[in-house]
Design a protein around this motif. Sequence first.
Motif, short mmCIF file in Angstrom:
data_model
loop_
_atom_site.label_atom_id
_atom_site.label_comp_id
_atom_site.label_asym_id
_atom_site.label_seq_id
_atom_site.Cartn_x
_atom_site.Cartn_y
_atom_site.Cartn_z
N CYS A 218 0.84 -1.21 0.00
CA CYS A 218 0.00 0.00 0.00
C CYS A 218 0.87 1.25 0.00
O CYS A 218 0.61 2.21 -0.74
N ASN A 219 1.90 1.23 0.83
CA ASN A 219 2.79 2.37 0.94
C ASN A 219 3.51 2.66 -0.38
O ASN A 219 3.81 3.81 -0.71
N GLN A 220 3.80 1.61 -1.15
CA GLN A 220 4.55 1.75 -2.40
C GLN A 220 3.65 2.01 -3.61
O GLN A 220 4.14 2.26 -4.71
N LEU A 221 2.34 1.99 -3.41
CA LEU A 221 1.41 2.14 -4.52
C LEU A 221 1.44 3.56 -5.10
O LEU A 221 1.42 4.54 -4.36
N GLU A 222 1.45 3.64 -6.41
CA GLU A 222 1.29 4.92 -7.11
C GLU A 222 0.20 4.72 -8.16
O GLU A 222 0.25 3.80 -8.97
N VAL A 223 -0.80 5.59 -8.12
CA VAL A 223 -1.91 5.55 -9.07
C VAL A 223 -1.92 6.85 -9.85
O VAL A 223 -1.87 7.94 -9.26
N ASN A 227 -3.62 12.25 -15.46
CA ASN A 227 -2.29 12.86 -15.40
C ASN A 227 -1.91 13.37 -14.01
O ASN A 227 -0.98 14.16 -13.87
N VAL A 228 -2.63 12.94 -12.99
CA VAL A 228 -2.30 13.28 -11.61
C VAL A 228 -1.83 12.01 -10.91
O VAL A 228 -2.47 10.96 -11.01
N SER A 229 -0.69 12.10 -10.22
CA SER A 229 -0.13 10.95 -9.51
C SER A 229 -0.53 10.99 -8.03
O SER A 229 -0.34 12.00 -7.35
N TYR A 230 -1.08 9.88 -7.55
CA TYR A 230 -1.49 9.76 -6.15
C TYR A 230 -0.61 8.68 -5.50
O TYR A 230 -0.62 7.52 -5.92
N GLY A 231 0.14 9.07 -4.47
CA GLY A 231 1.10 8.15 -3.89
C GLY A 231 1.00 7.98 -2.39
O GLY A 231 1.87 7.35 -1.79
N ASP A 232 -0.05 8.49 -1.76
CA ASP A 232 -0.16 8.45 -0.30
C ASP A 232 -1.21 7.42 0.15
O ASP A 232 -2.08 7.71 0.97
N TRP A 233 -1.09 6.20 -0.36
CA TRP A 233 -2.04 5.14 -0.03
C TRP A 233 -1.63 4.42 1.25
O TRP A 233 -0.46 4.41 1.63
N TYR A 234 -2.60 3.79 1.89
CA TYR A 234 -2.29 3.04 3.10
C TYR A 234 -3.27 1.88 3.28
O TYR A 234 -4.32 1.82 2.63
#
Length: 306
Positions: A218-223, A227-234
């Motif tokens: 989850c921590n390493q996920l990038e969506v 064209n917007v990058s979301y990287g703060d998953w948990y």
Amino acid sequence: MKKKITLIIALLICAISVAQTPEKMSYQAVVRNADGNIVGDTNIGVKISVLKNASTGTVIYAETHAATTNVNGLVTIEIGTGSIVTGIFANIDWGSDTFFIKSETDITGGSNYTISGTSQLLSVPYALNAKKADNVKTYKIGDFAHGGIVFWVDETKQHGLVCAKQNQSNGIKWFAGTFGSTYARGNGLFAGKSNNTVIISTQVFIGDDGNDYAARICNQLEVIENNVSYGDWYLPSAFELKLISQSFATINNTATSNGGSALLNSFYWSSTEASGNNAKIVNVSNAQESSVFKSSLNPVRAIRSF
């Protein structure tokens, strides 16, 4: 030479005109010449500027008007309807700062402005600010936004939680390496975020066999969406998984409609630890909660806040 004499042109009214459209302000002033005499029944040129923060602040909007005074020297114009010099009147965020109205006048009707005055807006232009508030984006459960699918919103409907549109794993361990207590036992709204941090930091000390595990993926996920990058998953807390279960069908419909995959009718890992050996799992189809060995293989669906 331009004279800045605030008594020559005095602000009488600066109120919102809402009869037809809220994108304007009614402005009135009495125009006097340098000798203090009223300039009545005269065609004049007026430049209006909206200044931010101070009477000498940044000009964020300016426009010009060709206007006519009445017999008493009163001129009435609608700010927001003149010939634009700079800025966009509708984009002013009236609730964000202090604003001043600067008026410059050419009593010969041209643009050689020799009279000027500045007055502070002592109250926020209500209708304009309300319209700005009306334009604030709100969300509902099932919306595809902020990199995922909305499954909870706060009372403002502007902020909430989204889950990823597909699983990050269909079967993975909660922990890598040996058993041990992380004390990541938060359970509630946003608790998964702090749990995730605790799990990853504690894993280093307890022992890490180098394999991926639930919190790490989850921590390493990038969506990337639009064209917007979301990287703060948990990894969600047990409580947050139960919120997902409340909208199981809606989330699945949105996921499959946007190139994702449906949630499994299965138990998912939460980030809520139960003991040194066990962590909590929740069946997202019916909100049933249990706890199992951290070495068990269960699916993972990451979430993030917005």
